[in-house]
Design an enzyme around this catalytic site. Structure first.
Site, PDB file in Angstrom:
ATOM      1  N   TYR A  80       7.326  29.707  -8.732  1.00 49.05           N
ATOM      2  CA  TYR A  80       6.010  29.241  -9.160  1.00 49.05           C
ATOM      3  C   TYR A  80       6.146  28.219 -10.292  1.00 49.05           C
ATOM      4  O   TYR A  80       5.329  28.176 -11.206  1.00 49.05           O
ATOM      5  CB  TYR A  80       5.114  30.431  -9.555  1.00 49.05           C
ATOM      6  CG  TYR A  80       5.013  31.447  -8.427  1.00 49.05           C
ATOM      7  CD1 TYR A  80       4.282  31.156  -7.279  1.00 49.05           C
ATOM      8  CD2 TYR A  80       5.705  32.663  -8.472  1.00 49.05           C
ATOM      9  CE1 TYR A  80       4.222  32.058  -6.219  1.00 49.05           C
ATOM     10  CE2 TYR A  80       5.650  33.567  -7.416  1.00 49.05           C
ATOM     11  CZ  TYR A  80       4.907  33.254  -6.299  1.00 49.05           C
ATOM     12  OH  TYR A  80       4.860  34.140  -5.247  1.00 49.05           O
ATOM     13  N   CYS A 125      -2.848  15.941 -22.599  1.00 47.64           N
ATOM     14  CA  CYS A 125      -3.978  15.963 -23.551  1.00 47.64           C
ATOM     15  C   CYS A 125      -4.831  17.207 -23.378  1.00 47.64           C
ATOM     16  O   CYS A 125      -5.998  17.126 -22.980  1.00 47.64           O
ATOM     17  CB  CYS A 125      -4.802  14.698 -23.361  1.00 47.64           C
ATOM     18  SG  CYS A 125      -3.809  13.268 -23.743  1.00 47.64           S
TER      19      CYS A 125
END
Ligand SMILES: Cc1ncc(COP(=O)(O)O)c(C=O)c1O
Length: 430
Positions: free
Chosen positions: A386, A357
């Protein structure tokens, strides 16, 4: 996968470990789709051949001088990846007590482990000294004092290397630029000299190295040359005062290829560094992370829904910014490819987004691709560095599974987290 050493001036290209075999994306010959079907999605898939090809490219490029390639564990700290690199003679560059534990568990000899970072705690320093690692890269005067005190308590001698801030701005994203004077990393040259003199006088400390790390995703070699010149001239100056330094550590930071096309080859870095380095009797250390693992990993995700709103297309997938933070964090670009090419799908320009969200939860903006169907898999490329190591449980999402392909077979190297894992540490306290 071993490739011939470069002849004359030609620098070879590293091979992409993920390629299409007909319509299917494959890794070392195995269809990605079949791994995703077994493990489910989202899943990180890594190629051991790709990682080893890159490690060997470093080892070959620097073979004319004594050197050690210390893999920066933070780039991908999965134990199976660490073990693979340890088995092939890499060292480890760690930045926390947790990474020390992983490096030791994976089998890196302590003499090949170096410890970087601006905020090492007393506990971490103790653990490192007890483990007898090769050197601690000191980043402040107060840290040096604490290491000295800790070494005295433990009755050991602490191997010291000072991280120099050379005030060099490498051309990369400002969040991953680390060598300029406005960054928190390292110490200026004048302080460095003073701290080496102090270290040389302290019984509890032993001078081992001098280090710098100027940033990440660096594609221009000149900043490395400048940084090395600064390290070597400081070393020279200290040598004249009778303070010898055995190890010169130029850090990591070589870029990976996030678009189509080759990444900078370690040979290119060697051509910048070695002519300046060769006269010395020092040992060269490098700390690559991204360039060893980025291109050898993908994040496979499944299409949940497609939608068109206000004329804009969205492809909603089951991986999100909690799985791969780089696009949201650095506005980073990752190619997104179909795991099975559909020669018939309609071309569309769409944002590939996750379920989180936040409007910033976008894995790929305005991508031109053939409309996938629901449940089709997409591969987010160059996700081996990463990626998982920066992932989180934001929105209470269990972290992804990880799989490794090795010798033509794949295996799970991290189980997908469960809802139970997410609640551990809380449920027993309510
Ligand atoms: C001290 C140090 N060494 C090495 C690295 C590895 O950098 P890269 O993954 O870009 O090679 C980092 C990354 O931030 C670092 O902080």
């Amino acid at each position: 996968m071993e490739r011939k050493p470069p002849s004359n001036n030609r620098i070879p290209e590293l091979q992409a470990p993920f390629r299409y075999k007909g319509n299917l994306l494959a890794v070392e010959g195995l269809p990605v789709e079949s791994i995703a079907a077994r493990v489910s999605t989202p899943v990180y898939i890594y190629s051991s051949a790709g990682i080893l090809e890159r490690l060997r490219a470093y080892q070959r490029a620097f073979r004319s001088v004594p050197h050690l390639i210390c893999y920066a564990v933070k780039a991908n700290s999965n134990l199976a990846i660490l073990r693979l690199l340890a088995r092939h003679n890499a060292g480890a560059d760690i930045v926390s007590g947790g990474e020390l534990r992983r490096a030791l568990l994976a089998g890196f000899p302590p003499g090949k482990i170096i410890f970087s970072g601006v905020g090492k705690t007393e506990e971490e320093i103790k653990d490192a000294l007890r483990a007898r690692i090769r050197m601690i890269n000191v980043e402040s005067e107060e840290e040096l004092r604490l290491i000295r005190k800790t070494a005295r308590k433990l009755k050991v001698q602490a191997p010291i290397s000072i991280r120099v801030n050379p005030d060099i701005a490498a051309d990369t994203h400002h969040h991953i630029q680390t060598g300029s004077k406005t960054n928190k990393f390292g110490i200026d040259a004048a302080q460095t000299i003073r701290l080496y003199r102090e270290t040389a006088r302290a019984r509890e400390l032993r001078i081992m190295g001098i280090q710098c790390h100027i940033g990440s995703q660096i594609t221009q070699m000149r900043p490395y040359g400048k940084a090395l010149e600064i390290l070597l001239s400081l070393r020279e100056r200290l040598l004249k005062e009778g303070i010898p330094i055995e190890v010169v550590d130029i850090g990591g930071g070589l870029g990976a290829s996030y678009h189509e096309g080759p990444s900078p080859h370690p040979e290119k870095l060697a051509r910048m560094i070695l002519p300046k380095f060769r006269e010395n009797d020092a040992i060269l250390f490098l700390e690559p992370g991204r360039s060893l693992v980025a291109e050898s990993g993908i994040l496979v995700t499944r299409v949940i829904y497609r939608k068109n709103s206000h004329g804009k297309h969205f492809i909603i997938v089951d991986a999100a910014m909690n799985d791969l933070a780089r696009p949201a964090l650095y506005d980073a670009f990752h190619l997104i490819q179909p795991v099975r090419k559909s020669p018939t799908g309609r071309w569309v320009t769409a944002d590939v987004v996750g379920p989180i969200c936040e409007s910033g939860d976008i894995l790929g903006k305005a991508r031109r691709l053939r409309t996938p169907r629901q449940n089709d898999c997409l591969a987010v490329m160059t996700a081996g560095a990463y990626g998982f190591s920066m992932s989180s449980q934001y929105n209470s999402r269990p972290r992804a599974a990880e799989a490794l392909v090795e010798d033509g077979k794949w295996r799970l190297i991290r189980k997908r987290e469960t809802q139970k894992d997410l609640l551990r540490g809380e449920i027993e306290l309510i």
